[in-house]
Design a protein around this motif. Structure first.
Motif, PDB file in Angstrom:
ATOM      1  N   UNK A   1      14.524   1.441   7.512  1.00  0.00           N
ATOM      2  CA  UNK A   1      13.200   2.051   7.548  1.00  0.00           C
ATOM      3  C   UNK A   1      12.580   1.911   6.161  1.00  0.00           C
ATOM      4  N   UNK A   2      11.326   1.481   6.103  1.00  0.00           N
ATOM      5  CA  UNK A   2      10.674   1.265   4.811  1.00  0.00           C
ATOM      6  C   UNK A   2       9.178   1.489   4.938  1.00  0.00           C
ATOM      7  N   UNK A   3       8.517   1.588   3.800  1.00  0.00           N
ATOM      8  CA  UNK A   3       7.068   1.755   3.764  1.00  0.00           C
ATOM      9  C   UNK A   3       6.653   2.561   2.560  1.00  0.00           C
ATOM     10  N   UNK A   4       5.628   3.379   2.727  1.00  0.00           N
ATOM     11  CA  UNK A   4       5.146   4.193   1.615  1.00  0.00           C
ATOM     12  C   UNK A   4       4.878   5.613   2.083  1.00  0.00           C
ATOM     13  N   UNK A   5       5.070   6.527   1.167  1.00  0.00           N
ATOM     14  CA  UNK A   5       4.733   7.930   1.368  1.00  0.00           C
ATOM     15  C   UNK A   5       3.508   8.253   0.528  1.00  0.00           C
ATOM     16  N   UNK A   6       2.597   9.034   1.085  1.00  0.00           N
ATOM     17  CA  UNK A   6       1.447   9.513   0.335  1.00  0.00           C
ATOM     18  C   UNK A   6       1.696  10.968  -0.023  1.00  0.00           C
ATOM     19  N   UNK A   7       1.588  11.274  -1.306  1.00  0.00           N
ATOM     20  CA  UNK A   7       1.879  12.618  -1.797  1.00  0.00           C
ATOM     21  C   UNK A   7       0.616  13.455  -1.891  1.00  0.00           C
ATOM     22  N   UNK A   8       0.819  14.741  -2.081  1.00  0.00           N
ATOM     23  CA  UNK A   8      -0.278  15.702  -2.070  1.00  0.00           C
ATOM     24  C   UNK A   8      -1.343  15.383  -3.106  1.00  0.00           C
ATOM     25  N   UNK A   9      -0.939  14.786  -4.226  1.00  0.00           N
ATOM     26  CA  UNK A   9      -1.906  14.474  -5.281  1.00  0.00           C
ATOM     27  C   UNK A   9      -2.601  13.130  -5.055  1.00  0.00           C
ATOM     28  N   UNK A  10      -2.335  12.485  -3.921  1.00  0.00           N
ATOM     29  CA  UNK A  10      -2.979  11.216  -3.608  1.00  0.00           C
ATOM     30  C   UNK A  10      -2.203   9.990  -4.067  1.00  0.00           C
ATOM     31  N   UNK A  11      -1.132  10.183  -4.797  1.00  0.00           N
ATOM     32  CA  UNK A  11      -0.324   9.053  -5.241  1.00  0.00           C
ATOM     33  C   UNK A  11       0.581   8.566  -4.110  1.00  0.00           C
ATOM     34  N   UNK A  12       1.171   7.400  -4.319  1.00  0.00           N
ATOM     35  CA  UNK A  12       2.041   6.798  -3.309  1.00  0.00           C
ATOM     36  C   UNK A  12       3.429   6.570  -3.883  1.00  0.00           C
ATOM     37  N   UNK A  13       4.412   6.605  -3.015  1.00  0.00           N
ATOM     38  CA  UNK A  13       5.789   6.322  -3.398  1.00  0.00           C
ATOM     39  C   UNK A  13       6.404   5.373  -2.360  1.00  0.00           C
ATOM     40  N   UNK A  14       6.886   4.225  -2.828  1.00  0.00           N
ATOM     41  CA  UNK A  14       7.554   3.299  -1.926  1.00  0.00           C
ATOM     42  C   UNK A  14       8.940   3.811  -1.586  1.00  0.00           C
ATOM     43  N   UNK A  15       9.366   3.520  -0.360  1.00  0.00           N
ATOM     44  CA  UNK A  15      10.700   3.929   0.077  1.00  0.00           C
ATOM     45  C   UNK A  15      11.293   2.802   0.910  1.00  0.00           C
TER      46      UNK A  15
END
Length: 435
Positions: A134-148
């Motif tokens: 499983x892969x993709x990106x997460x969007x965080x509360x501050x609007x930034x993104x984190x790849x996973x």
């Protein structure tokens, strides 16, 4: 077809390029990872990221823009005028797969499952009984993104045993809603479990995750295949093979201030479902970048018009190699073969954008690189697919040529190409970008 030898007589790439492609495929299980991988390669040769929200300057050198799963990169030679034309290689970063729904936690009969939606025209049966990550990106509360990237066996779409479906070998019929939901454990289903797990994998607090773009991928590694290792099997070659080749070609031109054109990589997202997105070829991203580059170099609308009029785009996407078990599905006089070099894709109804002038441009690039090439035309009784090529030509008024590499098992979770074709394509792209 060119009569050149199967290995280029000029150009920077050999079989080592194919080895690097395998690493690129593994590192790029989602469009977001693909653009990050491309950017990393470009930064190593001096490219720098520019933000769309910032003012741009007209300095020479390599620059790139990332928006979601799309990347546009270009190199401005020192002394380039405001009306210098572009040479563009277009590609796409997305591949057909299974994508996680907004409410992903589901299950039945004691099994815990993940709710997925079918993305693009995938061959559904190729996702059965395969170890999946499983892969993709997460969007965080501050609007930034984190790849996973959970790049290990996590999910599986189990097929029904033949004992419970005795006619399965007479024709497998899969219900896209009921039969394609993967399992990932046993026990009670709890809302939030999947995102909590993925957040932990990404090293963030699940409470900070307010959005996600997650997709399933096969975790088996790319591999050489055949008695003489003359074939390459791997995931997402449609169309990361082209993204990788175009990135390598552009990176090889860093520091070249003798170029008569501005070389460009345009890798879009969402080609597999029509390109209608702000990161797709139907959107304004490419045109905005090209225009802003003209204006940043002090150009006028007249300079923009002159630059676009002299611009050529190679839309590079995979095509169909002749299939040994289904040769009747192909046009009888056009049988592209693996390791025969890149293909020129033609369709007079404009499913591909190639015309005679474009053919000449592509032929000249292949001849310069010492690369053989082939022609592809669909059989008249088979529908023809399409690419970003006609979209780019129509939207921007840019002369566009459709090309690519011939593969088998297109849209499978694991596709097949000739092991020489990736570096043959990359060498042809270098020659094209050089002009």
């Amino acid at each position: 077809m060119s009569s050149a030898a199967s290995r280029p007589t000029a150009g920077p790439f050999d079989r080592g390029h194919t080895d690097d492609l395998m690493a690129f495929l593994t590192a790029s299980p989602s469009p977001y990872h693909a653009v990050a991988s491309a950017a990393e390669r470009l930064e190593k040769v001096g490219f720098r990221r520019v933000e769309e929200t910032a003012a741009w300057d007209g300095t020479h050198g390599g620059k790139y823009v990332i928006r979601g799963g799309a990347i546009i990169a270009w190199y401005v030679p020192e002394g380039a005028s405001a009306h210098t034309p572009y040479r563009i290689v277009g590609a796409h970063t997305d591949s057909p797969n299974l994508r996680v729904k907004p409410q992903p936690d589901m299950g039945a009969q004691g099994w815990r499952q993940v709710a997925v939606e079918i993305y693009g025209g995938t061959l559904l049966n190729t996702w059965l009984d395969r170890d999946l990550g499983l892969a993709g990106r997460l969007t965080l509360r501050d609007g930034s993104h984190r790849l996973v990237n959970v790049d290990r066996p996590l999910l599986r779409v189990p097929q029904l045993a033949i004992h419970l479906d005795r006619q399965v070998n007479d024709g497998l019929k899969l219900d896209r809603q009921r039969h394609m939901q993967p399992i990932w454990g046993i026990g009670q289903v709890h809302e939030g479990d999947l995102i909590e797990f993925v957040a932990a994998e990404a090293g963030v607090d699940a409470e900070d995750v307010t959005g996600w773009d997650l997709m399933v991928h096969a975790v088996d590694a790319p591999a050489y295949l055949g008695r003489d290792r003359e074939l390459l099997a791997g995931p997402r070659m449609d169309n990361l093979l082209s993204v990788h080749a175009a990135t390598a070609a552009l990176a090889s031109l860093a520091g070249r201030d003798d170029l008569p054109y501005i070389p460009v990589l345009a890798a879009f997202d969402h080609e597999e479902n029509g390109s209608e997105a702000d990161t797709g070829a139907q959107g304004p991203l490419l045109g905005n970048v090209l225009e802003r580059s003209v204006y940043a170099r002090g150009g006028s609308y007249e300079d923009r018009a002159r630059a676009f009029a002299g611009t050529v785009c190679l839309s590079s996407d995979t095509g169909h190699a002749v299939h040994p078990n289904y040769a009747e599905r192909h046009d009888p006089t056009h049988h592209p073969r693996v390791n025969g070099g890149p293909i020129l894709k033609v369709n007079v109804n404009q499913r591909y954008a190639t015309d005679g002038s474009g053919r000449a441009v592509f032929a000249a690039a292949c001849e310069k690189a010492g690369v053989p090439w082939q022609s592809f035309v669909s059989s008249n009784d088979m529908p023809c697919g399409t690419t970003i090529g006609p979209i780019t030509a129509a939207r921007h008024g840019i002369s566009t040529v459709d090309i690519g590499v011939a593969i088998l098992s297109m849209h499978s979770a694991r596709e097949l190409c000739g092991a020489d074709d990736p570096f043959l394509l990359a060498n042809a792209l270098v020659a094209f970008l050089e002009g």
